[in-house]
Design an enzyme around this catalytic site. Structure first.
Site, PDB file in Angstrom:
ATOM      1  N   GLN A 236       5.256  -3.326  -4.468  1.00  0.00           N
ATOM      2  CA  GLN A 236       4.086  -3.751  -3.598  1.00  0.00           C
ATOM      3  C   GLN A 236       2.813  -3.471  -4.063  1.00  0.00           C
ATOM      4  OE1 GLN A 236       4.587  -5.225  -0.197  1.00  0.00           O
ATOM      5  NE2 GLN A 236       2.551  -5.206  -0.413  1.00  0.00           N
TER       6      GLN A 236
ATOM      7  N   LYS B 269       9.279  -6.482   5.865  1.00  0.00           N
ATOM      8  CA  LYS B 269       9.998  -7.139   4.886  1.00  0.00           C
ATOM      9  C   LYS B 269      11.411  -6.678   5.232  1.00  0.00           C
ATOM     10  CE  LYS B 269       6.203  -7.968   1.737  1.00  0.00           C
ATOM     11  NZ  LYS B 269       5.411  -7.673   0.406  1.00  0.00           N
TER      12      LYS B 269
ATOM     13  N   ASP C 147       8.784 -11.837  -6.313  1.00  0.00           N
ATOM     14  CA  ASP C 147       7.404 -12.214  -5.926  1.00  0.00           C
ATOM     15  C   ASP C 147       6.855 -13.404  -6.866  1.00  0.00           C
ATOM     16  OD1 ASP C 147       6.465 -10.673  -4.032  1.00  0.00           O
ATOM     17  OD2 ASP C 147       5.901  -8.850  -4.970  1.00  0.00           O
TER      18      ASP C 147
END
Ligand code: NAD
Length: 295
Positions: free
Chosen positions: A96, A52, A119
């Site tokens: 994460q 990312k 997200d």
């Protein structure tokens, strides 16, 4: 059989995003900034965050990573989230997953400012997605929709069978494919670990989406001739021919299933790169919405 090429599609998408960033900067706007919060030393999570960060750099984004050991307390992690919510330089951030067992992941997700939740996991954004309202779509299902669209696949009227009911893949995938949109307008069957006679369902799939997390679980006898197969799984299996002794593979027995398909995603090079491109799309959107693109 045709390959749904996530790598090439993702590169094209990232170049478009980079061009948009160049335009925003030229107009005096703000460079999008994505922050990743990484807890613990899980090698897979570390690798995902690394991808990312690299993609951010290529697209002209600013990126930063906040790393803490797995012994972090819930209070400390919530404090990091609060700080990021209030940091005007950060447009979007991700925590994460998975988080260590002693952390309540739901409480952490709920603490994220929905305007920075790139997200798309916050209940408000999940609700907006379910209602078809503008929001941040979860990156993996969104990437799959883009992959179908950019390969010119018209899904209207198809029977989509999704295996998996996670909040990050299976559930949002069901919502997006049953929407009155293109891609979309599918009749959706959602299967999971308690589904009886899974094969009887998968054999009816015009589109089969496997998000299970079990290597080579979908075998060719489970797939209808001419089906479109999307393999979301990322599994590390041992491989003595590789220097590392292992390699990544999907949930689908690619070599045998591919022969029956009209389209199939490879692993790696299918859904994974699309997930990253979609995260960048969300971050650019957050940057433009939160600041009107003006620094
Ligand atoms: P998860 O563990 O939360 O969900 C797995 C799902 O599989 C569950 O809903 C379960 O009901 C179902 N399942 C398990 N065994 C089954 C069985 N025998 N029959 C039918 N269904 C069964 O996982 P997840 O987070 O949704 O991820 C799934 C896979 O996708 C993992 O391999 C993960 O690494 C991968 N993944 C990839 C990307 C990407 O960008 N490519 C993104 C997210 C997840």
């Amino acid at each position: 059989m045709n390959i749904l090429d996530g790598k090439a599609t993702s590169i094209a998408l990232q170049e478009e995003i980079a061009a948009e960033v160049t335009k925003v900067i030229a107009a005096g706007g703000k460079r999008p900034h994505l922050t990743a919060v990484l807890i613990g030393m899980d090698p897979a999570s570390r690798a995902y965050v690394g991808h990312k960060v690299k993609a951010c750099a290529k697209a002209g984004f600013e990126s930063s990573t906040i790393e803490r050991g797995k012994e972090i307390s819930q209070t400390e992690l919530l404090e990091i989230v609060r700080t990021l919510n209030n940091d005007k330089s950060v447009d979007g951030f991700i925590v994460q997953l998975p988080l260590p067992d002693h952390i309540d992941a739901t409480a952490v997700i709920e603490a994220i400012d929905p305007r920075k939740d790139v997200d798309g996991f916050h209940p408000l954004n999940v609700g907006n997605m379910s209602l078809g309202l503008p929001t941040f779509l979860p990156a993996t299902p969104s990437g799959i929709m883009t992959l179908l669209k950019r390969h010119g696949i018209v899904t209207e009227g198809m029977h989509a069978v999704i295996i998996g009911r996670s909040d990050i893949v299976g559930n949002p995938m069901s919502v997006l494919l049953s929407r009155n949109s293109e891609p979309g307008n599918c009749t959706v069957t959602q299967c999971h670990s308690r589904t009886v006679d899974l094969k009887s369902h998968t054999l009816k799939a015009d589109i089969l989406i496997a998000a299970i997390g079990k290597p080579h679980f979908i075998t060719s006898d489970m797939v209808k001739e001419g089906a479109i197969v999307i393999d979301v799984g990322i599994n590390r299996i041992s491989d003595s021919t590789r220097k590392s002794g292992s390699r990544l593979t999907g949930d689908v027995d690619f070599d045998n299933v591919a022969q029956k398909c009209s389209w199939i995603t490879p692993v790696p090079g299918g859904v994974g790169p699309m997930t990253i491109a979609s995260l960048l799309e969300n971050t650019l959107q957050a940057s433009l919405q939160n600041t009107d693109g003006i620094s």
